[in-house]
Design an enzyme around this catalytic site. Structure first.
Site, mmCIF file in Angstrom:
data_model
loop_
_atom_site.group_PDB
_atom_site.id
_atom_site.type_symbol
_atom_site.label_atom_id
_atom_site.label_comp_id
_atom_site.label_asym_id
_atom_site.label_seq_id
_atom_site.Cartn_x
_atom_site.Cartn_y
_atom_site.Cartn_z
ATOM 1 N N TYR A 1 4.298 16.562 -22.804
ATOM 2 C CA TYR A 1 5.766 16.641 -22.810
ATOM 3 C C TYR A 1 6.291 16.831 -24.233
ATOM 4 O O TYR A 1 5.864 16.116 -25.151
ATOM 5 C CB TYR A 1 6.382 15.347 -22.291
ATOM 6 N N ASN B 1 -1.036 0.275 -20.280
ATOM 7 C CA ASN B 1 -2.421 -0.086 -19.953
ATOM 8 C C ASN B 1 -3.233 1.148 -19.648
ATOM 9 O O ASN B 1 -2.707 2.117 -19.071
ATOM 10 C CB ASN B 1 -2.445 -0.955 -18.688
ATOM 11 N N THR C 1 7.209 -5.195 -18.696
ATOM 12 C CA THR C 1 6.793 -4.080 -19.553
ATOM 13 C C THR C 1 7.561 -4.046 -20.875
ATOM 14 O O THR C 1 8.730 -4.461 -20.936
ATOM 15 C CB THR C 1 7.036 -2.754 -18.781
ATOM 16 N N ASP C 2 6.926 -3.465 -21.879
ATOM 17 C CA ASP C 2 7.606 -3.276 -23.174
ATOM 18 C C ASP C 2 8.764 -2.292 -23.049
ATOM 19 O O ASP C 2 9.610 -2.214 -23.945
ATOM 20 C CB ASP C 2 6.616 -2.814 -24.265
ATOM 21 N N GLU C 3 8.810 -1.541 -21.938
ATOM 22 C CA GLU C 3 9.851 -0.512 -21.808
ATOM 23 C C GLU C 3 11.247 -1.113 -21.667
ATOM 24 O O GLU C 3 12.244 -0.416 -21.861
ATOM 25 C CB GLU C 3 9.521 0.425 -20.636
ATOM 26 N N LEU D 1 0.841 -1.215 0.000
ATOM 27 C CA LEU D 1 0.000 0.000 0.000
ATOM 28 C C LEU D 1 0.873 1.262 0.000
ATOM 29 O O LEU D 1 0.849 2.062 0.928
ATOM 30 C CB LEU D 1 -1.004 0.001 1.169
ATOM 31 N N ALA E 1 15.134 0.143 -16.416
ATOM 32 C CA ALA E 1 16.329 -0.626 -16.023
ATOM 33 C C ALA E 1 16.014 -1.522 -14.832
ATOM 34 O O ALA E 1 16.463 -2.679 -14.764
ATOM 35 C CB ALA E 1 17.472 0.335 -15.687
ATOM 36 N N LYS F 1 12.996 -2.708 -14.015
ATOM 37 C CA LYS F 1 12.126 -3.801 -14.465
ATOM 38 C C LYS F 1 12.950 -4.858 -15.204
ATOM 39 O O LYS F 1 12.718 -6.055 -15.051
ATOM 40 C CB LYS F 1 11.018 -3.268 -15.376
ATOM 41 N N TYR G 1 13.366 3.389 -14.265
ATOM 42 C CA TYR G 1 12.228 2.466 -14.163
ATOM 43 C C TYR G 1 12.466 1.248 -15.043
ATOM 44 O O TYR G 1 12.401 0.108 -14.581
ATOM 45 C CB TYR G 1 10.914 3.169 -14.560
HETATM 46 P P1 NAD Z 1 0.690 0.620 -9.782
HETATM 47 O O1 NAD Z 1 1.751 1.602 -9.483
HETATM 48 O O2 NAD Z 1 -0.718 1.082 -10.041
HETATM 49 O O3 NAD Z 1 0.601 -0.456 -8.600
HETATM 50 C C1 NAD Z 1 1.726 -1.027 -7.999
HETATM 51 C C2 NAD Z 1 1.251 -1.751 -6.752
HETATM 52 O O4 NAD Z 1 2.400 -2.377 -6.143
HETATM 53 C C3 NAD Z 1 0.646 -0.825 -5.713
HETATM 54 O O5 NAD Z 1 -0.527 -1.396 -5.172
HETATM 55 C C4 NAD Z 1 1.736 -0.720 -4.644
HETATM 56 O O6 NAD Z 1 1.225 -0.482 -3.343
HETATM 57 C C5 NAD Z 1 2.392 -2.078 -4.764
HETATM 58 N N1 NAD Z 1 3.788 -2.083 -4.282
HETATM 59 C C6 NAD Z 1 4.769 -1.205 -4.608
HETATM 60 N N2 NAD Z 1 5.903 -1.535 -3.961
HETATM 61 C C7 NAD Z 1 5.645 -2.648 -3.244
HETATM 62 C C8 NAD Z 1 6.416 -3.470 -2.394
HETATM 63 N N3 NAD Z 1 7.702 -3.193 -2.144
HETATM 64 N N4 NAD Z 1 5.819 -4.546 -1.833
HETATM 65 C C9 NAD Z 1 4.513 -4.831 -2.066
HETATM 66 N N5 NAD Z 1 3.734 -4.086 -2.840
HETATM 67 C C10 NAD Z 1 4.284 -3.006 -3.447
HETATM 68 O O7 NAD Z 1 1.227 -0.234 -11.016
HETATM 69 P P2 NAD Z 1 0.491 -0.873 -12.262
HETATM 70 O O8 NAD Z 1 0.368 0.153 -13.320
HETATM 71 O O9 NAD Z 1 -0.704 -1.615 -11.796
HETATM 72 O O10 NAD Z 1 1.591 -1.909 -12.754
HETATM 73 C C11 NAD Z 1 1.616 -3.237 -12.241
HETATM 74 C C12 NAD Z 1 2.757 -3.990 -12.871
HETATM 75 O O11 NAD Z 1 2.599 -4.017 -14.286
HETATM 76 C C13 NAD Z 1 4.133 -3.359 -12.613
HETATM 77 O O12 NAD Z 1 5.044 -4.407 -12.402
HETATM 78 C C14 NAD Z 1 4.436 -2.615 -13.898
HETATM 79 O O13 NAD Z 1 5.817 -2.533 -14.110
HETATM 80 C C15 NAD Z 1 3.755 -3.511 -14.923
HETATM 81 N N6 NAD Z 1 3.301 -2.844 -16.137
HETATM 82 C C16 NAD Z 1 2.556 -1.694 -16.059
HETATM 83 C C17 NAD Z 1 2.077 -1.111 -17.235
HETATM 84 C C18 NAD Z 1 1.197 0.121 -17.205
HETATM 85 O O14 NAD Z 1 0.879 0.674 -18.264
HETATM 86 N N7 NAD Z 1 0.742 0.579 -16.057
HETATM 87 C C19 NAD Z 1 2.391 -1.679 -18.476
HETATM 88 C C20 NAD Z 1 3.154 -2.861 -18.506
HETATM 89 C C21 NAD Z 1 3.606 -3.428 -17.328
HETATM 90 P P1 TYD Z 2 3.090 7.539 -18.838
HETATM 91 O O1 TYD Z 2 1.614 7.346 -18.619
HETATM 92 O O2 TYD Z 2 3.908 8.140 -17.761
HETATM 93 O O3 TYD Z 2 3.652 6.117 -19.282
HETATM 94 P P2 TYD Z 2 5.131 5.714 -19.855
HETATM 95 O O4 TYD Z 2 6.014 6.885 -19.833
HETATM 96 O O5 TYD Z 2 5.562 4.665 -18.897
HETATM 97 O O6 TYD Z 2 4.876 5.205 -21.232
HETATM 98 O O7 TYD Z 2 3.283 8.436 -20.139
HETATM 99 C C1 TYD Z 2 2.741 8.031 -21.383
HETATM 100 C C2 TYD Z 2 3.196 9.025 -22.438
HETATM 101 O O8 TYD Z 2 2.636 10.317 -22.148
HETATM 102 C C3 TYD Z 2 4.688 9.240 -22.456
HETATM 103 O O9 TYD Z 2 5.124 9.442 -23.795
HETATM 104 C C4 TYD Z 2 4.898 10.504 -21.641
HETATM 105 C C5 TYD Z 2 3.657 11.301 -21.950
HETATM 106 N N1 TYD Z 2 3.186 12.205 -20.869
HETATM 107 C C6 TYD Z 2 2.854 13.530 -21.158
HETATM 108 O O10 TYD Z 2 2.967 13.989 -22.304
HETATM 109 N N2 TYD Z 2 2.398 14.323 -20.139
HETATM 110 C C7 TYD Z 2 2.272 13.864 -18.862
HETATM 111 O O11 TYD Z 2 1.867 14.654 -17.962
HETATM 112 C C8 TYD Z 2 2.614 12.513 -18.571
HETATM 113 C C9 TYD Z 2 2.493 11.949 -17.181
HETATM 114 C C10 TYD Z 2 3.061 11.707 -19.620
#
Ligand code: NAD
Ligand code: TYD
Length: 343
Positions: A207, A180, A126-128, A36, A152, A154, A150
């Site tokens: 940005y 997502n 992640t694709d990153e 949390l 690096a 992952k 981030y």
């Molecule tokens: P989020 O930031 O919404 O949620 C992360 C969750 O992990 C939170 O509930 C947080 O409390 C918990 N957490 C953080 N550190 C913790 C720790 N040390 N121990 C236990 N719990 C911990 O993230 P998300 O967007 O739901 O992403 C989930 C996963 O999917 C991540 O591994 C992320 O790298 C991966 N991912 C995300 C996206 C995206 O677009 N959001 C895309 C591809 C992969």
């Molecule tokens: P983000 O949702 O932070 O995901 P990621 O960088 O992990 O792909 O950002 C998505 C895209 O949007 C990215 O190209 C950065 C851009 N962005 C903005 O232009 N303005 C913003 O305020 C934020 C948070 C992201």
């Protein structure tokens, strides 16, 4: 596979995954293990608070003793790891917390999987990790070329997962998802940030030139893909998950404003993110061969997402009005305004 530990299950994708699993498999039990942090939110799971198939345990994935205790208490056979620090911008100012959770925490979960002889470990990645992809698309064999703290971190987690497969024959799988969008995404990420700002007639910060591209996929499609890989994926393998198409950020902003009937004058260009990856683009052929394809296009996903934030102010207003969020917003965005780029 019956008793799942969903690490990070109180976050955005993790909580959607819990919804998906409990709706799909009547005989599965799900234990959410989550620290949390600012991004974890039990509101995301309130629909299941009284479901006997669901339990919540607060804890850090870096805490080996607590992880082991929870795994044993609930007779867990499978770990699905979503827990991570996830925001690229925050990784630029506090990389240490990313290394701790995303690399060291992953290692703690792998050790526990090994020691307790669990049936399966799945890593949500992640694709990153492929870095920016200026042309073409990356398949699972593409080199890891990370550019932000981030990505690096992952990648470090993914490499540990593969090391445990090779060295200890741990039954692991990895999925690498694209961006997502959908319900319960913390409004620091671009789409919920822009939608909720637009609803309040506040500027949408963009940005750089706004021409960066992402593969925006609907979160429940991603969860179905993880489910498929968990059940049908081959141990030791990596699977990309995404729509296989990319959208420019500026087009996302225009689409949101049009849907909400708001003026384009809300667009505010700001200084670019340092090291901003220009484009991510995945090849999703491998997982398609396994039987998954995303049900929503990026624009359908955006439409569903906008509708959810319109209908669920109770969820995001609480976050956005809190001191923690307001402080973050001020620190991150104030004084960065620039003129619109000349096209
Ligand atoms: P989020 O930031 O919404 O949620 C992360 C969750 O992990 C939170 O509930 C947080 O409390 C918990 N957490 C953080 N550190 C913790 C720790 N040390 N121990 C236990 N719990 C911990 O993230 P998300 O967007 O739901 O992403 C989930 C996963 O999917 C991540 O591994 C992320 O790298 C991966 N991912 C995300 C996206 C995206 O677009 N959001 C895309 C591809 C992969
Ligand atoms: P983000 O949702 O932070 O995901 P990621 O960088 O992990 O792909 O950002 C998505 C895209 O949007 C990215 O190209 C950065 C851009 N962005 C903005 O232009 N303005 C913003 O305020 C934020 C948070 C992201």
């Amino acid at each position: 596979m019956r008793n799942l530990l969903v690490a990070g299950g109180a976050g955005f994708i993790g909580s959607n995954f819990v919804h998906h699993i409990l709706n799909t498999y009547p005989d599965y039990r799900v234990v959410v293990y989550d620290k949390l942090t600012y991004a974890g939110n039990l509101d995301n799971l309130r629909d299941y608070a009284n479901d006997p198939r669901y339990a919540f345990e607060q804890g850090d994935i870096c805490d080996a003793a607590r992880v082991r205790e929870v795994l044993q208490k609930h007779d867990i056979d499978t770990i699905v790891n979503f827990a991570a620090e996830t925001h690229v911008d925050r990784s630029l100012t506090d990389p240490g917390s990313f290394i701790m959770t995303d690399v060291y925490g992953t290692h703690v979960l792998l050790e526990a999987t090994k020691e307790l002889g669990l049936e399966r470990y799945h890593q949500v990645s992640t694709d990153e990790v492929y870095g920016e992809v200026l042309e073409g698309r990356t398949c699972e064999m593409a080199p890891i070329q990370t550019r932000s703290p981030y990505s690096a971190s992952k990648a470090g987690g993914d490499l540990m997962v593969m090391a445990y497969f090779t060295s200890f024959q741990l039954p692991v799988t990895i999925t690498r998802g694209s961006n997502n969008i959908g319900p319960y995404q913390y409004p620091e990420k671009v789409v919920p940030l822009w939608v909720t700002n637009a609803l309040d007639d506040k500027p949408l910060p963009i940005y750089g030139d706004g021409l960066q591209m992402r593969d925006y996929q609907y979160v429940l499609d991603h969860c179905e893909g993880i489910d498929l890989v968990l059940h049908k994926g081959v141990p030791g393998e990596v699977y990309n998950l995404g729509t296989g198409t990319e959208t420019r950020n500026i087009d996302v902003a225009h689409f949101i404003l049009d849907l909400l009937g708001k003026p384009k004058s809300l667009i505010q260009y700001i200084t670019d993110r340092p090291g901003h990856d220009r484009r991510y683009a995945l090849s999703v052929e491998k997982v398609r061969a396994l039987g998954w394809t995303s049900r929503h296009t990026s624009y359908q996903a955006l439409e569903n997402t906008v509708r959810w934030y319109v209908d669920n102010e109770w969820w995001w207003r609480k976050i956005k009005s809190g001191d923690l969020y307001r402080e973050y917003y001020k620190q991150h965005y104030s004084g960065r305004e620039v003129d619109a780029p000349k096209r």
